[in-house]
Design a protein around this motif. Sequence first.
Motif, mmCIF file in Angstrom:
data_model
loop_
_atom_site.group_PDB
_atom_site.id
_atom_site.type_symbol
_atom_site.label_atom_id
_atom_site.label_comp_id
_atom_site.label_asym_id
_atom_site.label_seq_id
_atom_site.Cartn_x
_atom_site.Cartn_y
_atom_site.Cartn_z
ATOM 1 N N SER A 1 -7.309 -18.332 -22.575
ATOM 2 C CA SER A 1 -6.482 -19.167 -23.444
ATOM 3 C C SER A 1 -5.004 -19.005 -23.142
ATOM 4 N N GLY A 2 -4.583 -17.798 -22.780
ATOM 5 C CA GLY A 2 -3.173 -17.581 -22.475
ATOM 6 C C GLY A 2 -2.712 -18.442 -21.306
ATOM 7 N N GLU B 1 1.844 -25.956 -22.225
ATOM 8 C CA GLU B 1 3.134 -26.005 -22.905
ATOM 9 C C GLU B 1 4.275 -26.303 -21.949
ATOM 10 N N GLU C 1 -13.142 -28.345 -24.958
ATOM 11 C CA GLU C 1 -12.529 -29.098 -26.054
ATOM 12 C C GLU C 1 -11.263 -29.800 -25.578
ATOM 13 N N LEU C 2 -10.429 -29.078 -24.836
ATOM 14 C CA LEU C 2 -9.191 -29.673 -24.345
ATOM 15 C C LEU C 2 -9.471 -30.714 -23.265
ATOM 16 N N LEU D 1 -2.770 -22.262 -22.287
ATOM 17 C CA LEU D 1 -1.673 -22.674 -23.170
ATOM 18 C C LEU D 1 -0.331 -22.642 -22.456
ATOM 19 N N GLU D 2 -0.150 -21.649 -21.608
ATOM 20 C CA GLU D 2 1.113 -21.580 -20.886
ATOM 21 C C GLU D 2 1.319 -22.792 -20.001
ATOM 22 N N GLU E 1 -15.471 -22.909 -24.565
ATOM 23 C CA GLU E 1 -15.247 -23.773 -25.733
ATOM 24 C C GLU E 1 -13.871 -24.406 -25.702
ATOM 25 N N LEU E 2 -12.862 -23.562 -25.447
ATOM 26 C CA LEU E 2 -11.493 -24.075 -25.457
ATOM 27 C C LEU E 2 -11.271 -25.050 -24.309
ATOM 28 N N PRO F 1 5.403 -23.495 -34.072
ATOM 29 C CA PRO F 1 5.326 -22.153 -34.660
ATOM 30 C C PRO F 1 5.804 -22.124 -36.098
#
Lengths: 177, 179
Positions: free
Chosen positions: A87-88, A95, A119-120, A91-92, A115-116, A155
């Motif tokens: 996930s890190g 983003e 889904e994305l 997401l990096e 899963e992640l 955030p």
Amino acid sequence: EIMAAGDLVFVTVGTTRFDELIEAVVHPRALDAFSRAGFRRLRVQYGRGVQPMVEASGHVSVEAFAFKQSLDADMEEAALVISHAGSGSILEALERGKRLIVVVNERLMDNHQAELADELNEREHLLACRVHSFHDTLDLMSDSPPLKPFPAPSPQIFTRYIDALMGDPSDASKSSS
Amino acid sequence: LACRRQGMPKIRALVVLGSGGHTSEMLRLIQQLVLRRGGEVYSEVCFVVADTDSTSRKSAERAMASRTGVKLPCFQFVTIPRSREVGQSYMSSVLTTIRAAVTAIRIVHSIAPDLLLCNGPGTCLPVCIAAIIQRCRGAGTPTIVYVESVARVHTLSLTGRIVMALRLADEFLVQWPQL
């Protein structure tokens, strides 16, 4: 729409070991696909895995390293990021608005990572695949519909939530920063 | 049971860092919380890391590193024994979790945090347990917030399910509508 500018493909497996992906990414079939898509450089971060053996290919220059203090610069420079399903890393890349292909490691026992990625993929923020379908995915990359930009992180949602929970009085009159 | 601090904006937070992915997610989550407004609200942050975790501390130090114009909260690190290795049997995990909880109880008592934040690694279980015990001692704190990892789209993690079942958290947050 996410447009690829620049000629660098950056591959990362984070702190894991994912030899199958590394092999697939330096394979002539992959280098060929990169070249056809306009990429000229491939940089591979192979983590705890085996250093890849690379056959010199005329069109795409290849470099590889195991770890770095920070992958910020490589992520920033890349026009295409290929990542394991952590996930890190995901997401990096998202983003930073990078075009992203996620390869799920099916050898992992507890594969909730999938899963992640899936889904994305469904939400069209990235392309997710497995090692066995990786080269096909690369071949079809230019033909796939454009990816949707990932919403900027908020955030302040979490921040305001915790503030409200903790009854922080100084937040009452201030707008969120 | 949440602690409302009237007129006392300074909050001490205890943040549990698990391995790799959990750590980067947690740091991402708390960065704005902790570093904004001159670091004055959440003015003290204590990170809990497992004793066998060598990288989370460095990641946290980097994340908390100085930015222009931002005052840093005071932060420190404490370690607790790892609750469970990957693949460890459930029976022995209960024992090692209890052992970790003993250390956690001591930590929570001495730090006396207002807020406990965790996001899913096994390391947070003993800390949550210790926080509940701290509350039973009449302290009324800390407020316990559990955030399930963003990687959990369809299913809760084992830690998450335990936290739910034992009602260890005041607030249980998930990041996907499917959950």
